[in-house]
Write a protein that holds these residues in place. Structure first.
Motif, PDB file in Angstrom:
ATOM      1  N   LEU A 295      73.300  20.301  98.082  1.00  0.00           N
ATOM      2  CA  LEU A 295      73.516  18.962  97.808  1.00  0.00           C
ATOM      3  C   LEU A 295      73.292  18.714  96.259  1.00  0.00           C
ATOM      4  O   LEU A 295      72.543  19.594  95.789  1.00  0.00           O
ATOM      5  CB  LEU A 295      72.478  17.795  98.441  1.00  0.00           C
ATOM      6  CG  LEU A 295      73.004  17.827  99.779  1.00  0.00           C
ATOM      7  CD1 LEU A 295      71.933  16.635 100.533  1.00  0.00           C
ATOM      8  CD2 LEU A 295      74.300  17.645 100.368  1.00  0.00           C
ATOM      9  N   ASP A 296      73.773  17.487  95.529  1.00  0.00           N
ATOM     10  CA  ASP A 296      73.542  17.417  93.842  1.00  0.00           C
ATOM     11  C   ASP A 296      72.168  16.944  93.853  1.00  0.00           C
ATOM     12  O   ASP A 296      71.572  17.020  92.688  1.00  0.00           O
ATOM     13  CB  ASP A 296      74.471  16.601  93.415  1.00  0.00           C
ATOM     14  CG  ASP A 296      75.791  17.373  93.442  1.00  0.00           C
ATOM     15  OD1 ASP A 296      76.009  18.397  93.120  1.00  0.00           O
ATOM     16  OD2 ASP A 296      76.858  16.563  93.300  1.00  0.00           O
ATOM     17  N   GLU A 297      71.292  16.489  94.601  1.00  0.00           N
ATOM     18  CA  GLU A 297      70.234  15.753  94.461  1.00  0.00           C
ATOM     19  C   GLU A 297      69.083  16.695  94.174  1.00  0.00           C
ATOM     20  O   GLU A 297      69.229  17.781  94.875  1.00  0.00           O
ATOM     21  CB  GLU A 297      69.775  15.180  95.774  1.00  0.00           C
ATOM     22  CG  GLU A 297      70.780  13.844  96.205  1.00  0.00           C
ATOM     23  CD  GLU A 297      70.326  13.353  97.636  1.00  0.00           C
ATOM     24  OE1 GLU A 297      69.308  13.057  97.820  1.00  0.00           O
ATOM     25  OE2 GLU A 297      71.296  13.292  98.556  1.00  0.00           O
ATOM     26  N   PRO A 298      68.025  16.482  93.401  1.00  0.00           N
ATOM     27  CA  PRO A 298      67.184  17.572  93.063  1.00  0.00           C
ATOM     28  C   PRO A 298      65.957  17.484  94.332  1.00  0.00           C
ATOM     29  O   PRO A 298      65.868  16.475  94.839  1.00  0.00           O
ATOM     30  CB  PRO A 298      66.302  16.832  91.834  1.00  0.00           C
ATOM     31  CG  PRO A 298      66.735  15.715  91.815  1.00  0.00           C
ATOM     32  CD  PRO A 298      68.185  15.383  92.246  1.00  0.00           C
ATOM     33  N   ALA A 299      65.624  18.643  94.584  1.00  0.00           N
ATOM     34  CA  ALA A 299      64.693  18.549  95.740  1.00  0.00           C
ATOM     35  C   ALA A 299      63.302  18.339  95.202  1.00  0.00           C
ATOM     36  O   ALA A 299      62.793  18.445  94.251  1.00  0.00           O
ATOM     37  CB  ALA A 299      64.588  20.096  96.300  1.00  0.00           C
ATOM     38  N   GLN A 300      62.643  17.602  96.353  1.00  0.00           N
ATOM     39  CA  GLN A 300      61.256  17.127  95.879  1.00  0.00           C
ATOM     40  C   GLN A 300      60.293  18.177  96.400  1.00  0.00           C
ATOM     41  O   GLN A 300      59.750  18.337  97.553  1.00  0.00           O
ATOM     42  CB  GLN A 300      60.949  15.933  96.957  1.00  0.00           C
ATOM     43  CG  GLN A 300      61.897  14.668  96.738  1.00  0.00           C
ATOM     44  CD  GLN A 300      61.848  14.068  95.150  1.00  0.00           C
ATOM     45  OE1 GLN A 300      60.970  13.840  94.541  1.00  0.00           O
ATOM     46  NE2 GLN A 300      63.023  13.954  94.768  1.00  0.00           N
ATOM     47  N   ARG A 301      60.015  18.857  95.107  1.00  0.00           N
ATOM     48  CA  ARG A 301      58.990  20.092  95.484  1.00  0.00           C
ATOM     49  C   ARG A 301      58.223  20.406  94.230  1.00  0.00           C
ATOM     50  O   ARG A 301      58.792  19.990  93.201  1.00  0.00           O
ATOM     51  CB  ARG A 301      59.803  21.339  96.006  1.00  0.00           C
ATOM     52  CG  ARG A 301      60.833  21.832  94.793  1.00  0.00           C
ATOM     53  CD  ARG A 301      61.597  23.025  95.292  1.00  0.00           C
ATOM     54  NE  ARG A 301      62.214  23.723  94.283  1.00  0.00           N
ATOM     55  CZ  ARG A 301      63.095  24.642  94.598  1.00  0.00           C
ATOM     56  NH1 ARG A 301      63.387  25.288  95.473  1.00  0.00           N
ATOM     57  NH2 ARG A 301      63.577  25.072  93.596  1.00  0.00           N
TER      58      ARG A 301
END
Length: 332
Positions: free
Chosen positions: A212-218
Motif C-alpha cells: 500500500l502507499d500508506e507508511p507503516a506504523q513502526r
C-alpha cells in the motif's frame, strides 16, 4: 596486509563520507600515525583523498570516486561465493538476484583470486538438500511475486495487505505494518504489527500480497534478533504447554532440544541426562518422546508414560501377530 587495509580505508570513507584519523585508526585497529601514512600512500597512488582542517575536520574522498572489487582478498571472495549457497536468499525470493550478484563478483576478481576462490568454494557445501540419512529438507513453496511484494513493503516502510491462511481457517485479507523478515530452518516469517498488536506470519501461508502507499506504523530502527527472541519467549509462555521430566541418552540430547519449546532444567543422571523440558501440548510431547525410542524415558507426568506404554504395546501386538508368508516365499 597493508593492501587489504588500504582498501578497507577507502571503503570506510566511501560509506561514511568523512572520518577523522582517530576514527579510522579505531575502525582499522591501527595507530593514528599508521592511518596518516596510509592516507599519504593512497594520495601517491592517485586516490583523491583530501583533508578537512579544523575541529570537526577529517579525511574524505572527492565526490563520485569509486573503486573496483579487485581489492577483495581470497578469503573475502570465498566468503561471498559461499554465501551464494545459503538458502535464506531462496526463502526471501532473492535466489536469482544473489546468483547474478555472485557472477558479477567473480567477474570483477583478479584472475588469480578467481581461480583459487572458485576452487576452494567447490570444497565447501552449506546446507545440502538431504542429510546423511537421505532425508530431504522440507522446502516451502513461496510464489516469487508474493514474496517480492512483501519484501518491497518491508524495505519501503509501507503498509501491506495480505491474504493469509491461518491453520484450518478460511483465508482472509488483513492489513499489517511490516517490521522485518526472518528465516529459521528453511521457513520464512514476516514480523509485523496489526492494530498495534504484535503478529508473526508464515510466508508460505500468505496467498497474496499488496503493498500500500500508506507508511507503516513502526520504529525507524529495529533489532530483529531481539524482537524475534521476545516473540519466541511469549509464544513459549502462552497456551496449554506441557512440562515433561525424562531421562535421555547424551547422544539424543540435541534431537530432544531441537523439538522441545524450552529446557527448564538439566543435570547428569549416571550414563543419562535428567532433563525437564516443555512442549506445546500433549500431542507434541508424546510425539517428540516417541521419536527418541529407547534413547529416552519419560518419568513425569504419569499420563505420558501410560500413553507411550499403550502405543508401544499396540505396535508390539501388531508385529507379534501371526501372518502367513506369501506362497512365493514359502520354503520348498
Amino acid at each position: 596486509m597493508r593492501a587489504d587495509r588500504l582498501v578497507s580505508l577507502v571503503l570506510l570513507l566511501r560509506r561514511h563520507g568523512q572520518l577523522s584519523a582517530a576514527t579510522l585508526a579505531r575502525e582499522l585497529e591501527v595507530s593514528t600515525r599508521t592511518v596518516l601514512r596510509d592516507i599519504e600512500a593512497l594520495s601517491a597512488a592517485g586516490v583523491p583523498v583530501y583533508a578537512e582542517r579544523g575541529r570537526h575536520g577529517g579525511f574524505a574522498l572527492l565526490p563520485g570516486f569509486r573503486t573496483e572489487l579487485t581489492g577483495l582478498n581470497h578469503d573475502e571472495a570465498l566468503a561471498l561465493l559461499v554465501a551464494g549457497s545459503r538458502r535464506g536468499a531462496q526463502v526471501f525470493g532473492l535466489g536469482s538476484s544473489l546468483a547474478s550478484a555472485m557472477l558479477k563478483v567473480v567477474d570483477a576478481l583478479p584472475e588469480s583470486y578467481r581461480r583459487t576462490a572458485a576452487g576452494a568454494a567447490e570444497r565447501l557445501l552449506i546446507d545440502p538438500e538431504i542429510d546423511l540419512l537421505s532425508r530431504r529438507v522440507a522446502e516451502e513453496e513461496l510464489p516469487d511475486e508474493v514474496v517480492a511484494e512483501v519484501r518491497r513493503a518491508v524495505f519501503a516502510g509501507h503498509r501491506l495487505r495480505i491474504r493469509y491462511e491461518a491453520g484450518d481457517a478460511e483465508p482472509e485479507w488483513r492489513t499489517v505494518d511490516p517490521i522485518g523478515l526472518v528465516t529459521v530452518r528453511e521457513q520464512g516469517y514476516l514480523l509485523a504489527t496489526r492494530l498495534g498488536e504484535d503478529r508473526t506470519y508464515r510466508l508460505s501461508r500468505i496467498l497474496a500480497a499488496e503493498e500500500l502507499d500508506e507508511p507503516a506504523q513502526r520504529p525507524d530502527r529495529v533489532d530483529l534478533d531481539r524482537v524475534w527472541q521476545e516473540r519466541g519467549t511469549r509464544f513459549r509462555a502462552g497456551g496449554e504447554q506441557v512440562a515433561v521430566v525424562l531421562r535421555v541418552r547424551p547422544a539424543r540430547r540435541e534431537e530432544l532440544v531441537g523439538t522441545a519449546l524450552a529446557v527448564l532444567a538439566e543435570e547428569p543422571d549416571g550414563e543419562w541426562l535428567r532433563m525437564e523440558v516443555t512442549f506445546q501440548d500433549s500431542r507434541h510431547a508424546e510425539w517428540a518422546v516417541w521419536q527418541l525410542s529407547t534413547g529416552a524415558e519419560a518419568l513425569e507426568p504419569q499420563w505420558l508414560r501410560e500413553s507411550l506404554r499403550d502405543r508401544a504395546g499396540a505396535v508390539a501386538a501388531r508385529y507379534g501377530e501371526g501372518r502367513e508368508r506369501p506362497e512365493s516365499l514359502a520354503p520348498e
